[in-house]
Enzyme design. Structure first.
Site, PDB file in Angstrom:
ATOM      1  N   ARG A 158      45.078  39.029  44.745  1.00 37.40           N
ATOM      2  CA  ARG A 158      44.124  39.297  43.676  1.00 37.40           C
ATOM      3  C   ARG A 158      44.379  38.478  42.398  1.00 37.40           C
ATOM      4  NH1 ARG A 158      42.786  45.646  43.598  1.00 37.40           N
ATOM      5  NH2 ARG A 158      40.831  44.855  42.779  1.00 37.40           N
ATOM      6  N   ARG A 211      43.517  58.262  41.522  1.00 34.62           N
ATOM      7  CA  ARG A 211      42.931  57.144  40.772  1.00 34.62           C
ATOM      8  C   ARG A 211      41.411  57.141  40.901  1.00 34.62           C
ATOM      9  NH1 ARG A 211      43.982  51.797  42.807  1.00 34.62           N
ATOM     10  NH2 ARG A 211      42.427  51.396  41.236  1.00 34.62           N
ATOM     11  N   ASP A 255      35.429  48.568  49.785  1.00 35.42           N
ATOM     12  CA  ASP A 255      35.996  49.850  49.367  1.00 35.42           C
ATOM     13  C   ASP A 255      35.613  50.989  50.318  1.00 35.42           C
ATOM     14  OD1 ASP A 255      37.055  48.468  47.261  1.00 35.42           O
ATOM     15  OD2 ASP A 255      35.714  49.279  45.740  1.00 35.42           O
ATOM     16  N   LYS A 282      33.762  55.241  39.031  1.00 38.19           N
ATOM     17  CA  LYS A 282      35.022  54.733  38.456  1.00 38.19           C
ATOM     18  C   LYS A 282      34.896  53.263  38.096  1.00 38.19           C
ATOM     19  CE  LYS A 282      38.351  53.249  41.364  1.00 38.19           C
ATOM     20  NZ  LYS A 282      38.933  51.908  41.208  1.00 38.19           N
ATOM     21  N   ASN A 283      34.400  52.467  39.040  1.00 33.96           N
ATOM     22  CA  ASN A 283      34.410  51.025  38.817  1.00 33.96           C
ATOM     23  C   ASN A 283      33.396  50.580  37.767  1.00 33.96           C
ATOM     24  OD1 ASN A 283      36.507  50.776  40.526  1.00 33.96           O
ATOM     25  ND2 ASN A 283      35.359  49.877  42.227  1.00 33.96           N
ATOM     26  N   CYS A 332      48.581  43.409  44.478  1.00 33.52           N
ATOM     27  CA  CYS A 332      48.744  44.829  44.773  1.00 33.52           C
ATOM     28  C   CYS A 332      48.693  44.993  46.285  1.00 33.52           C
ATOM     29  CB  CYS A 332      47.687  45.674  44.077  1.00 33.52           C
ATOM     30  SG  CYS A 332      46.046  45.460  44.716  1.00 33.52           S
TER      31      CYS A 332
HETATM   32  C1  LIG Z   1      37.725  48.042  39.168  1.00 28.70           C
HETATM   33  C2  LIG Z   1      36.821  47.423  40.165  1.00 28.70           C
HETATM   34  O1  LIG Z   1      35.640  47.259  39.941  1.00 28.70           O
HETATM   35  N1  LIG Z   1      37.381  47.096  41.334  1.00 28.70           N
HETATM   36  C3  LIG Z   1      36.572  46.556  42.391  1.00 28.70           C
HETATM   37  C4  LIG Z   1      36.415  45.075  42.163  1.00 28.70           C
HETATM   38  O2  LIG Z   1      37.716  44.515  42.120  1.00 28.70           O
HETATM   39  P1  LIG Z   1      37.901  43.020  41.573  1.00 28.70           P
HETATM   40  O3  LIG Z   1      36.978  42.786  40.453  1.00 28.70           O
HETATM   41  O4  LIG Z   1      39.355  42.849  41.348  1.00 28.70           O
HETATM   42  O5  LIG Z   1      37.460  42.189  42.849  1.00 28.70           O
HETATM   43  P2  LIG Z   1      36.808  40.736  42.910  1.00 28.70           P
HETATM   44  O6  LIG Z   1      35.363  40.892  43.260  1.00 28.70           O
HETATM   45  O7  LIG Z   1      37.141  39.996  41.677  1.00 28.70           O
HETATM   46  O8  LIG Z   1      37.589  40.095  44.132  1.00 28.70           O
HETATM   47  C5  LIG Z   1      36.937  39.553  45.260  1.00 28.70           C
HETATM   48  C6  LIG Z   1      37.807  38.476  45.874  1.00 28.70           C
HETATM   49  O9  LIG Z   1      37.908  37.375  44.973  1.00 28.70           O
HETATM   50  C7  LIG Z   1      39.247  37.020  44.741  1.00 28.70           C
HETATM   51  N2  LIG Z   1      39.386  36.551  43.352  1.00 28.70           N
HETATM   52  C8  LIG Z   1      38.899  37.330  42.343  1.00 28.70           C
HETATM   53  C9  LIG Z   1      39.025  36.910  41.036  1.00 28.70           C
HETATM   54  C10 LIG Z   1      39.652  35.683  40.772  1.00 28.70           C
HETATM   55  O10 LIG Z   1      39.808  35.266  39.620  1.00 28.70           O
HETATM   56  N3  LIG Z   1      40.119  34.936  41.818  1.00 28.70           N
HETATM   57  C11 LIG Z   1      39.995  35.341  43.114  1.00 28.70           C
HETATM   58  O11 LIG Z   1      40.414  34.649  44.037  1.00 28.70           O
HETATM   59  C12 LIG Z   1      40.014  38.337  44.999  1.00 28.70           C
HETATM   60  O12 LIG Z   1      41.368  38.108  45.275  1.00 28.70           O
HETATM   61  C13 LIG Z   1      39.252  38.903  46.167  1.00 28.70           C
HETATM   62  O13 LIG Z   1      39.692  38.316  47.346  1.00 28.70           O
HETATM   63  O14 LIG Z   1      35.643  44.526  43.226  1.00 28.70           O
HETATM   64  C14 LIG Z   1      36.257  44.650  44.521  1.00 28.70           C
HETATM   65  C15 LIG Z   1      35.367  43.946  45.531  1.00 28.70           C
HETATM   66  O15 LIG Z   1      34.159  44.611  45.650  1.00 28.70           O
HETATM   67  C16 LIG Z   1      36.464  46.117  44.839  1.00 28.70           C
HETATM   68  O16 LIG Z   1      37.185  46.222  46.032  1.00 28.70           O
HETATM   69  C17 LIG Z   1      37.216  46.817  43.726  1.00 28.70           C
HETATM   70  O17 LIG Z   1      37.208  48.211  43.942  1.00 28.70           O
HETATM   71  C1  LIG Z   2      40.377  48.471  44.982  1.00 28.55           C
HETATM   72  C2  LIG Z   2      39.888  49.412  44.191  1.00 28.55           C
HETATM   73  O1  LIG Z   2      40.115  49.531  42.855  1.00 28.55           O
HETATM   74  P1  LIG Z   2      40.914  48.503  41.899  1.00 28.55           P
HETATM   75  O2  LIG Z   2      40.113  47.246  41.834  1.00 28.55           O
HETATM   76  O3  LIG Z   2      40.928  49.212  40.584  1.00 28.55           O
HETATM   77  O4  LIG Z   2      42.272  48.299  42.499  1.00 28.55           O
HETATM   78  C3  LIG Z   2      39.001  50.477  44.712  1.00 28.55           C
HETATM   79  O5  LIG Z   2      38.344  51.161  43.896  1.00 28.55           O
HETATM   80  O6  LIG Z   2      38.951  50.654  45.946  1.00 28.55           O
END
Ligand SMILES: CC(=O)N[C@H]1[C@@H](OP(=O)(O)OP(=O)(O)OC[C@H]2O[C@@H](n3ccc(=O)[nH]c3=O)[C@H](O)[C@@H]2O)O[C@H](CO)[C@@H](O)[C@@H]1O
Ligand SMILES: C=C(OP(=O)(O)O)C(=O)O
Length: 464
Positions: A165, A443, A351, A55-56, A160
């Site tokens: 996030r 999802r 995850d 998915k990701n 969320c």
């Molecule tokens: C669709 C997808 O691929 N989702 C994955 C992606 O989410 P996602 O890409 O949203 O997660 P990030 O790796 O960006 O987030 C990691 C951490 O960085 C923080 N952060 C991130 C961006 C930013 O601009 N500022 C900031 O502070 C977030 O709040 C979090 O605490 O990676 C996460 C961490 O492995 C997984 O749990 C999610 O399943």
């Molecule tokens: C947190 C997850 O997905 P998303 O970043 O799409 O919310 C997930 O796949 O566990």
């Protein structure tokens, strides 16, 4: 080969493997808001599970089609709600989507899930609130739209259940490539300079998967060289990079935390097979362990799950690699409590934290589970407690004291991995468990009931 309307094809057609859910109503997997998963627990699972595409990875690969007017063909596409949401979003940007499920090209029919995406023109550069609020990964259209179209307007995703996030690091990365970004009325307004984005140096202060993906996609069309430091190393990033390279992008350092991108004038057509879903894989690995059973995981890769596999072995399960995956055997084992701290790849994935907690709730002894990525990812704890789990939260850590038996209960899922953690706990618990708010599960898990039932679980979906 059959072509069908996307929404139908993705979610309603019979499984390519022909799998059916015993007693399941028509429209399985449709994810009605009131649907519930019902489990009669206490059965040892034994069987084989075929893992779908990630998915990701898919959620990052699909927006990459916005970078070119040529077709992007993705295979091994999972049939999930999030994929459908991304199809809807891309469609309103002007992407023509053709879904073909030809059932060829792989045992189990997995390679037959093909999406052809073509963004001949960008009809709208706006990602509206109503779609973005349903799926945070919508923000991944920002980099591609900006790079190709010079302008993007994307609703701020907001927080969320698992945390606030923010997307500040995405925005700073794009600013390093020359973008001008303002926030207006809940939307990110991003504009490239007159000659388009230019190369730059991006140093992420913390690891961000989505931030790295947005920056990488934007950099492929930026003039000159972009260096991305402290880039995320998750396998889904390498998968995205491989697809971009197939489209004509020039990227070095794939798999490391420094990515170097030489911008090109245009990208072209490509066909890319999405890598297996490591979180789905890990979830079924835990299903084997929590029921003290045995599951063979096929169409997947053990190398993407080393941290989880090491923890399973330390807990007392046996893990053996096979030609196309691995097998987890916990029959007649007494599993021990094993501490976990979530970390960016190659560390233990956040995850998988909720699933690990369900397992530890049934292990011998205590385990400390520390969540270091998201500030609020223990929403499953009170629900596990309803099933008799003994868990205390202290800040970012949870102390889990294993119990010989959990008991079935009505529980409420708050997010995707929390939902599946409750399903896992239900498989191990004595009596009936009813998991409410199944739409979270849909999802990220395709035909979860069918896959578990095929291993001997007593599980079905109650609609309405
Ligand atoms: C669709 C997808 O691929 N989702 C994955 C992606 O989410 P996602 O890409 O949203 O997660 P990030 O790796 O960006 O987030 C990691 C951490 O960085 C923080 N952060 C991130 C961006 C930013 O601009 N500022 C900031 O502070 C977030 O709040 C979090 O605490 O990676 C996460 C961490 O492995 C997984 O749990 C999610 O399943
Ligand atoms: C947190 C997850 O997905 P998303 O970043 O799409 O919310 C997930 O796949 O566990």
């Amino acid at each position: 080969m059959s072509h069908s309307p996307v929404s139908e094809a993705l979610l309603i057609e019979a499984d390519a493997d022909g799998a059916t859910v015993p007693g399941a109503p028509a429209g399985k997997g449709k994810g009605g808001v009131m649907d519930r998963i019902r489990i009669q627990g206490g059965r040892r699972l034994d069987g084989t599970v075929t893992i779908g595409g990630a998915k990701n990875a898919a959620l990052a690969l699909m927006p990459a089609c916005l970078l070119t007017d040529a077709p992007l063909t993705l295979t091994n596409v999972p049939r999930l709600m999030d994929i459908e949401s991304m199809v809807t979003l891309l469609g309103q940007h002007g992407v023509a989507v053709d879904a073909a499920f030809d059932g060829t090209g792989g045992a189990g029919g997995c390679a037959g899930r093909r999406l052809v995406l073509r963004a001949r023109t960008i009809e709208s550069a706006t990602a509206p609130y109503d779609i973005v609020r349903k799926m945070r990964a919508s923000v991944l259209v920002l980099g591609p739209l900006l790079a190709r179209h010079g302008h993007a307007r994307v609703s701020l995703p907001g927080g969320c259940a698992i945390g606030t996030r923010p997307v500040d690091l995405h925005l700073k990365a794009l600013e390093a490539l020359g973008a001008e970004i303002t926030l207006e009325g809940g939307y990110i307004e991003a504009r490239a300079p007159a000659g388009g984005l230019h190369g730059g140096t991006i140093v992420f202060p913390g690891v961000t998967v989505g931030g790295t993906e947005n920056a990488l996609m934007a950099a492929t069309l930026a003039r000159g060289e972009t260096v991305i430091e402290n880039a995320a190393r998750e396998p889904e990033i390498a998968d995205l990079a491989a697809c971009l390279i197939a489209m004509g992008a020039r990227i070095d350092g794939v798999g490391t935390n420094t990515l170097r991108v030489q911008g090109v004038a245009a990208l072209g057509p490509a066909t890319h097979a999405i890598l297996p879903d490591r979180i789905e894989t890990g979830t079924y690995a835990v299903a084997a362990a929590i029921t003290r059973g045995r599951i063979r995981l096929r169409h997947t890769r053990a190398d993407m799950l080393q941290a989880v596999i090491e923890h399973l072995e330390e807990a007392g399960a046996t893990v053996a690699t096979t030609a196309d995956g691995f097998e987890v055997d916990a029959r007649d084992r007494v599993l021990r409590g094993v501490d976990v701290m979530t970390k960016p790849f190659p560390g233990f994935p956040t995850d998988m934290q909720a699933q690990w907690m369900a397992l530890m709730a049934t292990a011998d002894g205590a385990a400390m589970i520390t969540e270091s990525i998201f500030e609020n990812r223990f929403m499953h704890v009170p629900e596990l407690a309803r099933m008799g789990a003994d868990i205390n939260i202290h800040g970012a850590s949870a102390i889990v004291r294993g119990r010989r038996h959990l008991s079935g209960a009505q529980v409420m899922a708050t997010d995707l991995r929390a939902s599946v953690c409750l399903v896992l706990a239900g498989l191990a618990a004595q009596g009936e468990t009813l998991v409410n708010r199944v739409y979270h599960l849909d999802r990220g898990y395709e035909t979860v009931e069918a896959k578990l039932a095929a291993c001997g679980a007593t599980i079905d979906r109650v609609t309405g």
